[in-house]
Write a protein that holds these residues in place. Structure first.
Motif, mmCIF file in Angstrom:
data_model
loop_
_atom_site.group_PDB
_atom_site.id
_atom_site.type_symbol
_atom_site.label_atom_id
_atom_site.label_comp_id
_atom_site.label_asym_id
_atom_site.label_seq_id
_atom_site.Cartn_x
_atom_site.Cartn_y
_atom_site.Cartn_z
ATOM 1 N N ASN A 187 37.814 36.904 54.539
ATOM 2 C CA ASN A 187 36.827 36.157 55.315
ATOM 3 C C ASN A 187 36.211 37.014 56.411
ATOM 4 O O ASN A 187 35.050 36.822 56.791
ATOM 5 C CB ASN A 187 37.474 34.910 55.927
ATOM 6 N N LYS A 190 33.342 39.390 54.729
ATOM 7 C CA LYS A 190 32.259 38.862 53.905
ATOM 8 C C LYS A 190 30.899 38.874 54.612
ATOM 9 O O LYS A 190 29.860 38.790 53.962
ATOM 10 C CB LYS A 190 32.587 37.441 53.463
ATOM 11 N N ASP A 229 32.171 32.732 48.648
ATOM 12 C CA ASP A 229 33.048 32.872 47.477
ATOM 13 C C ASP A 229 32.300 32.474 46.208
ATOM 14 O O ASP A 229 31.688 31.401 46.127
ATOM 15 C CB ASP A 229 34.284 31.991 47.642
ATOM 16 N N GLN A 253 34.648 37.734 45.300
ATOM 17 C CA GLN A 253 35.711 36.748 45.498
ATOM 18 C C GLN A 253 36.177 36.840 46.951
ATOM 19 O O GLN A 253 36.652 37.872 47.396
ATOM 20 C CB GLN A 253 36.875 37.033 44.547
ATOM 21 N N ILE A 254 36.014 35.730 47.677
ATOM 22 C CA ILE A 254 36.374 35.709 49.088
ATOM 23 C C ILE A 254 37.772 35.116 49.235
ATOM 24 O O ILE A 254 38.028 33.971 48.849
ATOM 25 C CB ILE A 254 35.355 34.890 49.909
ATOM 26 N N ARG A 256 40.530 35.470 47.671
ATOM 27 C CA ARG A 256 41.225 35.041 46.454
ATOM 28 C C ARG A 256 42.383 35.968 46.089
ATOM 29 O O ARG A 256 43.101 35.727 45.129
ATOM 30 C CB ARG A 256 40.271 35.022 45.256
ATOM 31 N N ASN A 346 41.962 31.620 50.639
ATOM 32 C CA ASN A 346 41.093 30.462 50.423
ATOM 33 C C ASN A 346 41.877 29.163 50.316
ATOM 34 O O ASN A 346 41.305 28.077 50.229
ATOM 35 C CB ASN A 346 40.211 30.652 49.192
#
Length: 876
Positions: A187, A190, A229, A253-254, A256, A346
């Motif tokens: 996070n 991103k 995401d 993919q955030i 994950r 997440n």
């Protein structure tokens, strides 16, 4: 040096002095190689950028298979300089031993035709396909290489987003045709994530686009984006020619990431954590061996993404989610599992890990000398009934087991063993009862038969700690195998099992055997001695091995190293070990000599020391043959004066060096004997010795005449006695001979023989080859080396068996200038030859050489001259 040839008409025997080295790799079983892999690929003069990962046959031959379904790692890249390089490109491949290769080239995989020729015509933006079949003919894999020319390349060699490496998949010509790659961000990474690329060709043009959902990308010059995401990053690469384009698709993919960067149990790093899954049922378990099987094992489980959370549980069966905790340390029972749950940042993506924890198995083996009788007696020594400690051989070594057998065995075990062990001064005894409803010994290799294997490491240091490095057991112990039909094998081969018994019974079989202590002199058997100890069962059917069961550790390479054995302590159990005398060390060997009139006789001398404080004595022997057999005792003491009264007779002397320790009535052998080398002593009133001083590879050629009525076929060998005078060659080996020439004598001219065409050559091994230093000892000593070489079968340059008359052969040294220490082209060597003869098998026929015709000289530059003289008493 260049090899030259011998003129027709000479029987030449050349002794080649060189170093001899031998070695044998250790493998388990004799089956053909099952590997079908490639380590290097070259297209013409161009190396494939990275060797692609293999594509299993099942994937490659799928009906709907397309190249863009492969990961980028499965496609190599070959970039040719120009279009003309595509035609008739020669493909060079380095593959696993014995593998067979076939080749094809195409734009797609449709209707591929593989051929044996490694010369193929390629297409720009097409593919080279390799089919690799293992030596065993069963395993088949494929390799795929993308072919481009430099100005059409659209691939990148690397991409990062916020510093994280992107996994690139195969490009597409359009965004819908691109395979899906990926990158994981946290996070905190991103927002305004920068993108960096490494171009294959610096003249490529690169653009980017971010897409949410399924929309089309709009490429631009932006190099940073804020991602959510599931967003997609598209990368458009335009080749140097401005025409060819390729598009990458990357899923972002955030938080994950559910991978672990560290997993450590009780200070032991888990090297094999298995394959995680979203559910426990889908996990492939890993393994770890703990060498500190205490009651508390601290758990360290660190996620790769710091936003992820990690919990764990321990037990023999899969836990429910509520059982996962962060409590540490944990206590394990051998064979239990550590379960690890990783929840990504997440909050929804979860991965489970499962690791079987194997504790180092330990044993206490008591003293006991076991009687082992022939298998037909089915005898079990009553002494075994007193042994209460047993070892269950039941852990599945999964990496060497058939999947179906392993699954069935795990669900309802049908094959396992229960073992007991004892030891004495001579070796380790094991008695194993094996349960197996299908006993099979039809396999062609030892490990493909139902059998028990014992692995031992005898090596300990001064603190009674096992020595495990280097890993091989050739200098530490051995691998011993006895099958259900009482067949035996071992590795190394010198680790011979001589006491063994095995028989089948209802529902299984029994194996009892003794493995000898191979290194008891170096690592003595003592009270509380540690040994490495492992037991294994090979479970087989229909001539193949279904699986392997072990006592200690399922993640092992027992047949290759000693590192994964369990540990055992030897308990004398009130017994006093029998102490045996150790072999003495010989410090000086007797030296032979040729004596002639006026030469004083020199005493033969021997020396020795005791390694265990014993008393060293000497017993001298003489013999008429160069042999330790049937010698006559002639004297004692460290010196002996040989007799020189018999003219022309050689007498052979040696000393038995005897180490004697005190007898304390413990039943041990209190004397140990080692023979010295044999010294030849000869008295001659006639100067029979010829001294040859030869430079390079020159040798003398001798002639001899067969007695009336004898033919060539009556004789089987050439014999002679040799002494080399210069110390440089002491380390060289008399190992091979070259025989060349034709008969009769009329084919020989006088003078120096040059090299030219000749009728054939026979290379023959000289029996019992040894370095001259073995005979001569230290520099300056005078010892004769008896030699003999068998005459090869008729043919080539060898006369017919019925040939008669006068014959010739050469005898001497061929010197490679590079083999002489500190040598040069001008180096020479002096040596002596006597008693040159042609003999039959038992020596009853002997014809001595009657003339020296000339010297056969190989033409090598700057090798000096050849001279010969007769000397009454040569000395180096």
């Amino acid at each position: 040096m260049k090899q030259s040839r011998v003129l027709t008409g000479i029987f030449g025997l050349v002794l080649v002095f060189g170093l001899m080295v031998s070695g044998c790799p250790q493998t388990e079983g004799d089956s053909k190689n099952t590997e079908a892999s490639v380590t290097a690929i070259k297209v013409g003069s161009v190396d494939v950028v990275t060797v692609p990962a293999l594509v299993p046959a099942a994937v490659f031959t799928g009906e709907d298979f397309a190249v863009n379904q492969l990961d980028a790692a499965q496609i190599g890249q070959a970039v040719l300089a120009q279009t003309s390089d595509l035609a008739n490109a020669a493909i060079s491949v380095t593959a696993s031993s014995g593998a067979k290769l076939k080749y094809a080239a195409a734009r797609t995989v449709n209707d591929l035709t593989f051929g044996d020729s490694n010369t193929v015509t390629l297409e720009n933006l097409g593919y080279l396909f390799l089919q690799v079949t293992a030596e065993d003919g069963n395993t088949v894999n494929y390799y795929v290489v993308r072919i481009t020319t430099l100005n059409t390349v659209t691939t990148l060699t690397g991409v990062t987003v916020a510093g994280k490496e992107v996994t690139l998949a195969v490009q597409g010509d359009t965004y819908t045709g691109a395979a899906l790659g990926g990158v994981g961000l946290s996070n905190t990474e991103k927002t305004n994530a920068p993108i960096a690329v490494t171009r294959f060709n610096p003249n490529q043009t690169v653009k980017f686009a971010k897409v949410t959902g399924t929309g089309a990308p709009s490429f631009g010059a932006d190099t940073s984006f804020t991602f959510a995401d599931g967003d997609f990053l598209y990368i458009e690469v335009t080749a140097e020619n401005g025409t060819n384009k390729g598009i990458y698709k990357v899923e972002v993919q955030i938080s994950r990431d559910t991978t672990l960067s560290v997993l450590n149990i009780g200070g032991t790093v888990v090297e094999s954590p298995g394959t995680p899954a979203a559910t426990l049922a889908g996990v492939t378990a890993g393994t770890v061996l703990l060498t500190n099987p205490g009651t508390g094992h601290a758990i360290i489980a660190t996620p790769t993404d710091s936003e992820a959370t990690v919990t764990w549980a321990a037990g023999a069966s899969d836990p429910v989610d509520g059982a996962f905790v962060t409590t540490s340390p944990l206590t394990f029972v051998d064979g239990q599992y550590l379960y690890v749950k990783v929840v990504a940042g997440n909050g929804t993506t979860t991965a489970y890990y499962k690791v079987q924890v194997n504790l180092l198995m330990t044993a206490t083996i008591k003293y006991g000398a076991v009687d082992i009788q022939p298998s037909v007696n089915k005898f079990i020594d009553p002494l075994w009934a007193s042994v209460t400690e047993t070892y269950r051989i039941e852990k599945i070594y999964g990496t060497d087991s058939d999947d179906a057998w392993e699954a069935a065995q795990a669900a309802a075990p049908t094959a396992y063993g229960v073992a007991k062990a004892l030891f004495d001064e001579d070796g380790l005894y094991v008695y194993v009862e094996i349960t197996d409803p299908n006993v099979d010994t039809t396999g062609t290799s030892a490990h493909l038969k139902d059998s028990v294997e014992l692995f031992i490491n005898e090596a300990v240091n001064g603190s009674n700690e096992l020595i495990k490095t280097p890993a091989g057991y050739a200098d530490k112990g051995g691998q011993y195998r006895v099958d259900a039909a009482d067949g035996v094998s071992s590795d190394p081969a010198v680790a011979v099992v001589t006491k063994h018994s095995a028989w089948t019974k209802t529902g299984g079989y029994v194996v009892i055997f003794q493995a000898p202590w191979r290194f008891k002199d170096q690592y003595p058997v003592t009270a509380n001695k540690k040994i490495g100890f492992e037991l294994q069962i090979n479970a087989c059917s229909n001539g193949n091995r279904d699986g392997v069961l072990v006592w200690n550790n399922i993640a092992h390479g027992n047949y290759q190293n000693v590192t994964d054995f369990g540990e055992a302590t030897l308990d004398l159990n009130g017994h006093t070990l029998a102490v045996n005398a150790k072999n003495p060390t010989i410090t000086a060997n007797p030296v032979g000599k040729l004596y002639q009139p006026g030469v004083s006789v020199v005493d033969l001398t021997v020396g020795g020391t005791s390694p265990d404080g014993g008393t060293v004595t000497y017993q001298w022997y003489s013999n008429t043959a160069n042999s330790y057999t049937d010698g006559a005792a002639v004297g004692t003491g460290a010196t002996y004066t040989p007799s020189t009264t018999a003219d022309g007779v050689t007498t052979y002397y040696w000393a038995a060096v005897i180490n004697t320790i005190a007898d304390n009535s413990d039943g041990g052998t209190k004397t140990a004997t080692v023979n010295s080398t044999i010294a030849a002593v000869r008295f001659s009133s006639v100067a029979l010795v010829e001294k040859i001083v030869a430079g390079g590879s020159s040798i003398p050629v001798y002639g001899f005449t067969l007695p009336a009525g004898d033919t060539w076929g009556d004789y089987t060998k050439w014999t002679y006695t040799l002494l080399v005078a210069d110390t440089v060659s002491y380390e060289h080996t008399a190992g091979r001979g070259t025989i060349a020439g034709n008969y009769p004598a009329s084919n020989f001219a006088t003078g120096v023989y040059s090299q030219g065409n000749w009728g054939g050559e026979r290379i023959v091994d000289i029996p019992n080859a040894a370095t001259l230093k073995d005979y001569l000892g230290d520099p300056g000593l005078n010892v004769w080396v008896p030699r003999e070489v068998a005459i090869p079968a008729t043919g080539g340059s060898v006369p017919a068996a019925g040939a008669t008359g006068h014959f010739y052969f050469g005898i001497g040294l061929t010197l490679n200038q590079n083999s002489l220490a500190e040598g040069s082209k001008g180096d020479t060597i002096a040596y002596y030859i006597k008693d040159v003869a042609l003999e039959n098998a038992d020596g009853s026929k002997r014809v001595y050489a009657d003339d020296l015709v000339s010297f056969w000289c190989k033409f090598h530059v700057d090798f000096g001259s050849v001279t010969r003289t007769l000397e009454a008493n040569p000395a180096p």
